[in-house]
Design an enzyme around this catalytic site. Sequence first.
Site, PDB file in Angstrom:
ATOM      1  N   LYS A 135       2.411  12.740  16.741  1.00 29.77           N
ATOM      2  CA  LYS A 135       2.765  14.031  17.353  1.00 29.77           C
ATOM      3  C   LYS A 135       3.685  13.852  18.567  1.00 29.77           C
ATOM      4  CE  LYS A 135       0.141  16.078  14.355  1.00 29.77           C
ATOM      5  NZ  LYS A 135       0.820  16.458  13.128  1.00 29.77           N
ATOM      6  N   GLY A 138       2.243   4.908   1.668  1.00 27.54           N
ATOM      7  CA  GLY A 138       2.676   5.454   2.960  1.00 27.54           C
ATOM      8  C   GLY A 138       4.018   4.876   3.371  1.00 27.54           C
ATOM      9  N   GLY A 139       4.566   5.434   4.455  1.00 27.64           N
ATOM     10  CA  GLY A 139       5.927   5.119   4.878  1.00 27.64           C
ATOM     11  C   GLY A 139       6.118   3.678   5.324  1.00 27.64           C
ATOM     12  N   ILE A 140       5.153   3.120   6.053  1.00 24.79           N
ATOM     13  CA  ILE A 140       5.411   1.816   6.662  1.00 24.79           C
ATOM     14  C   ILE A 140       5.343   0.669   5.645  1.00 24.79           C
ATOM     15  CG2 ILE A 140       4.754   0.237   8.500  1.00 24.79           C
ATOM     16  CD1 ILE A 140       3.852   2.668  10.053  1.00 24.79           C
ATOM     17  N   LEU A 160      -4.284   5.698  10.052  1.00 26.37           N
ATOM     18  CA  LEU A 160      -3.980   6.841  10.914  1.00 26.37           C
ATOM     19  C   LEU A 160      -4.449   6.584  12.348  1.00 26.37           C
ATOM     20  CD1 LEU A 160      -5.145   9.636   8.424  1.00 26.37           C
ATOM     21  CD2 LEU A 160      -2.782   9.135   9.061  1.00 26.37           C
ATOM     22  N   GLY A 175      -7.064   1.487  -2.404  1.00 23.64           N
ATOM     23  CA  GLY A 175      -7.288   0.042  -2.517  1.00 23.64           C
ATOM     24  C   GLY A 175      -7.223  -0.679  -1.191  1.00 23.64           C
ATOM     25  N   GLU A 218      -1.778  -2.670  -6.492  1.00 21.98           N
ATOM     26  CA  GLU A 218      -2.320  -1.567  -7.292  1.00 21.98           C
ATOM     27  C   GLU A 218      -1.210  -0.588  -7.626  1.00 21.98           C
ATOM     28  OE1 GLU A 218      -5.220  -0.077  -4.505  1.00 21.98           O
ATOM     29  OE2 GLU A 218      -4.103   1.770  -4.361  1.00 21.98           O
ATOM     30  N   GLY A 260       0.807  -1.226   0.000  1.00 16.74           N
ATOM     31  CA  GLY A 260       0.000   0.000   0.000  1.00 16.74           C
ATOM     32  C   GLY A 260       0.830   1.261   0.000  1.00 16.74           C
TER      33      GLY A 260
HETATM   34  N1  COA Z   1      -3.931  11.963  15.184  1.00 12.94           N
HETATM   35  C1  COA Z   1      -3.328  13.100  14.776  1.00 12.94           C
HETATM   36  N2  COA Z   1      -2.417  13.161  13.787  1.00 12.94           N
HETATM   37  C2  COA Z   1      -2.096  12.009  13.190  1.00 12.94           C
HETATM   38  C3  COA Z   1      -2.685  10.785  13.565  1.00 12.94           C
HETATM   39  C4  COA Z   1      -3.630  10.791  14.609  1.00 12.94           C
HETATM   40  N3  COA Z   1      -4.224   9.659  15.007  1.00 12.94           N
HETATM   41  N4  COA Z   1      -2.176   9.816  12.785  1.00 12.94           N
HETATM   42  C5  COA Z   1      -1.307  10.391  11.954  1.00 12.94           C
HETATM   43  N5  COA Z   1      -1.254  11.712  12.204  1.00 12.94           N
HETATM   44  C6  COA Z   1      -0.425  12.682  11.479  1.00 12.94           C
HETATM   45  C7  COA Z   1       1.030  12.250  11.513  1.00 12.94           C
HETATM   46  O1  COA Z   1       1.681  12.759  12.664  1.00 12.94           O
HETATM   47  C8  COA Z   1       1.544  12.872  10.244  1.00 12.94           C
HETATM   48  O2  COA Z   1       1.720  14.249  10.441  1.00 12.94           O
HETATM   49  P1  COA Z   1       3.110  14.975  10.042  1.00 12.94           P
HETATM   50  O3  COA Z   1       3.163  14.827   8.553  1.00 12.94           O
HETATM   51  O4  COA Z   1       2.891  16.358  10.535  1.00 12.94           O
HETATM   52  O5  COA Z   1       4.160  14.188  10.753  1.00 12.94           O
HETATM   53  C9  COA Z   1       0.374  12.732   9.276  1.00 12.94           C
HETATM   54  O6  COA Z   1      -0.782  12.618  10.114  1.00 12.94           O
HETATM   55  C10 COA Z   1       0.470  11.512   8.357  1.00 12.94           C
HETATM   56  O7  COA Z   1       0.653  10.344   9.114  1.00 12.94           O
HETATM   57  P2  COA Z   1       1.643   9.187   8.605  1.00 12.94           P
HETATM   58  O8  COA Z   1       1.476   8.023   9.490  1.00 12.94           O
HETATM   59  O9  COA Z   1       3.010   9.727   8.420  1.00 12.94           O
HETATM   60  O10 COA Z   1       1.003   8.900   7.185  1.00 12.94           O
HETATM   61  P3  COA Z   1       1.621   8.300   5.858  1.00 12.94           P
HETATM   62  O11 COA Z   1       2.121   9.365   4.994  1.00 12.94           O
HETATM   63  O12 COA Z   1       2.532   7.152   6.169  1.00 12.94           O
HETATM   64  O13 COA Z   1       0.300   7.747   5.167  1.00 12.94           O
HETATM   65  C11 COA Z   1      -1.948   6.897   5.333  1.00 12.94           C
HETATM   66  C12 COA Z   1      -0.529   6.879   5.885  1.00 12.94           C
HETATM   67  C13 COA Z   1      -2.766   6.071   6.288  1.00 12.94           C
HETATM   68  C14 COA Z   1      -2.497   8.275   5.245  1.00 12.94           C
HETATM   69  C15 COA Z   1      -1.941   6.266   3.955  1.00 12.94           C
HETATM   70  O14 COA Z   1      -1.411   5.015   4.058  1.00 12.94           O
HETATM   71  C16 COA Z   1      -3.345   6.171   3.388  1.00 12.94           C
HETATM   72  O15 COA Z   1      -3.822   7.078   2.795  1.00 12.94           O
HETATM   73  N6  COA Z   1      -4.009   5.011   3.608  1.00 12.94           N
HETATM   74  C17 COA Z   1      -5.367   4.786   3.102  1.00 12.94           C
HETATM   75  C18 COA Z   1      -5.385   4.315   1.686  1.00 12.94           C
HETATM   76  C19 COA Z   1      -4.626   3.069   1.468  1.00 12.94           C
HETATM   77  O16 COA Z   1      -4.117   2.416   2.345  1.00 12.94           O
HETATM   78  N7  COA Z   1      -4.585   2.677   0.220  1.00 12.94           N
HETATM   79  C20 COA Z   1      -3.884   1.501  -0.216  1.00 12.94           C
HETATM   80  C21 COA Z   1      -2.955   1.770  -1.314  1.00 12.94           C
HETATM   81  S1  COA Z   1      -3.391   3.221  -2.298  1.00 12.94           S
END
Ligand code: COA
Length: 431
Positions: free
Chosen positions: A361, A217-219, A313, A336, A238, A215
């Site tokens: 945070k 994102g970073g992890i 998130l 996806g 995807e 998927g």
């Molecule tokens: N409360 C407040 N802030 C939060 C939070 C929470 N529970 N969870 C995350 N954040 C903040 C983080 O601190 C980060 O902020 P920063 O950029 O200021 O550090 C920001 O939100 C993004 O979080 P992060 O974990 O770094 O997100 P990411 O860039 O790794 O992306 C998703 C993770 C979940 C957004 C991304 O995987 C996604 O859109 N997933 C849904 C769609 C998907 O999985 N599709 C499959 C393939 S397309």
Amino acid sequence: MSHQALYRDKRTTAAQAVRHVRNGDMVIVPTGVGEPPTLLTALSEQRRDFLDVKVAQILAMRPYAYIDPETTQHVRHVALFFGGATRAGGQAGWIDFIPNYFSEIPAQIARGLIPAEVVFSMASPMDDDGWLSLSLGADYTMAAVAKARAVVLEVNPNVPFANGDCRIHISQVAALVESSEPVLEVGLPKIGPVQEAIGRYVAERIDDGSTLQIGYGGIPDAVVMQLAHKHDLGIHTEMLGDGILTLIEAGAVNNSRKNYLPGRTIATFALGSRKLYQYMHRNPALEMHPVDFTNDPLLAGQNDNLVAINATLQIDLLGQCGSESLGHAPFSGTGGQSDFVRAANRSRGGKAFIVLPSTAKGDTISRIVPSLSPGTHVSTSKNDIHYVVTEYGVAQLRGKSAKQRAQELIAVAHPDFRGELTAQARLARLL
Ligand code: COA
């Protein structure tokens, strides 16, 4: 007329090409780097000449001038998934979004639920038989091509000509412009110790011979980095990114043990480096297909041992994932995620991992919560969730009761929040 003569006949300037758009139209643009910068810049320049034109896209990459709160009555963005260029507008409320499963967008276009009067897309140069490849984003764009009044392409020699169901014939094209800028490159995210720890837990649970979906994102990328020593992995995903290319180059991926579409990496859009785009060019080991094919849970789930790795998130104690908004504020989209969680659930030996750091945070907020924040958009439901992984370990929720889920999830929460989560779970009669 020969294909070459047709091509010359349709070649025009960007300023002319955007005149195929009429007032009230929906313009469909492919995911991410499949967006055509020359055409969208020309549309931006002329935006005040149009009325009520919408541009729909997953993951807009560049802050085009049309993405402007002052001119939304002329041309406005409609997000199918928010990205950096559109998130602020979505959170401020002047960019609207269409909730969806990525896999179902093509059917919504085919049925006219999402209009598609015009397509704007990047394309590879034409081959001798008159075909051009929409390799960077076959996704919902192929469905829009079948429906649109006008398909307008930006032909660029840096766009690979990929195999799969991602081709369009010159006779289907209304107009085209040529450009030669490099395709936008997107680097791998930075990986810290938390991401690495999560990656290790997931990697330990991936057997040789598994088929992977990775998927956004970073992890998910951190997990990929820890799979280079595996054998006979397959890809049915995807998003094709540099993490997957690393595994292919390391010899960990050969698609030999896939029982559905063996021998081929399958994806619907690409987002990565120039090296990745070059790898895609006429490569018989790769196919790009529309997203209703790649992400259909019934089809993808025909792969045994399908492993889906996606990020979230926030998650509540039942396992409901808020992966795409922070409360009411939209952040991304479902993409996806649900498609592949369901696909992995259907797959014999399949595993769906939802990954997240335990906090946000600077450790001040737990991402594992008793209840999702008001307004949170639920992406993966409590009925679909399988494994949840933080840097503190792995919770296996499938088949587990509400009480067991709460216990499993509190055990992988940050230690500073476990006491409060337990107290809240008791108040909610979960424990
Ligand atoms: N409360 C407040 N802030 C939060 C939070 C929470 N529970 N969870 C995350 N954040 C903040 C983080 O601190 C980060 O902020 P920063 O950029 O200021 O550090 C920001 O939100 C993004 O979080 P992060 O974990 O770094 O997100 P990411 O860039 O790794 O992306 C998703 C993770 C979940 C957004 C991304 O995987 C996604 O859109 N997933 C849904 C769609 C998907 O999985 N599709 C499959 C393939 S397309």
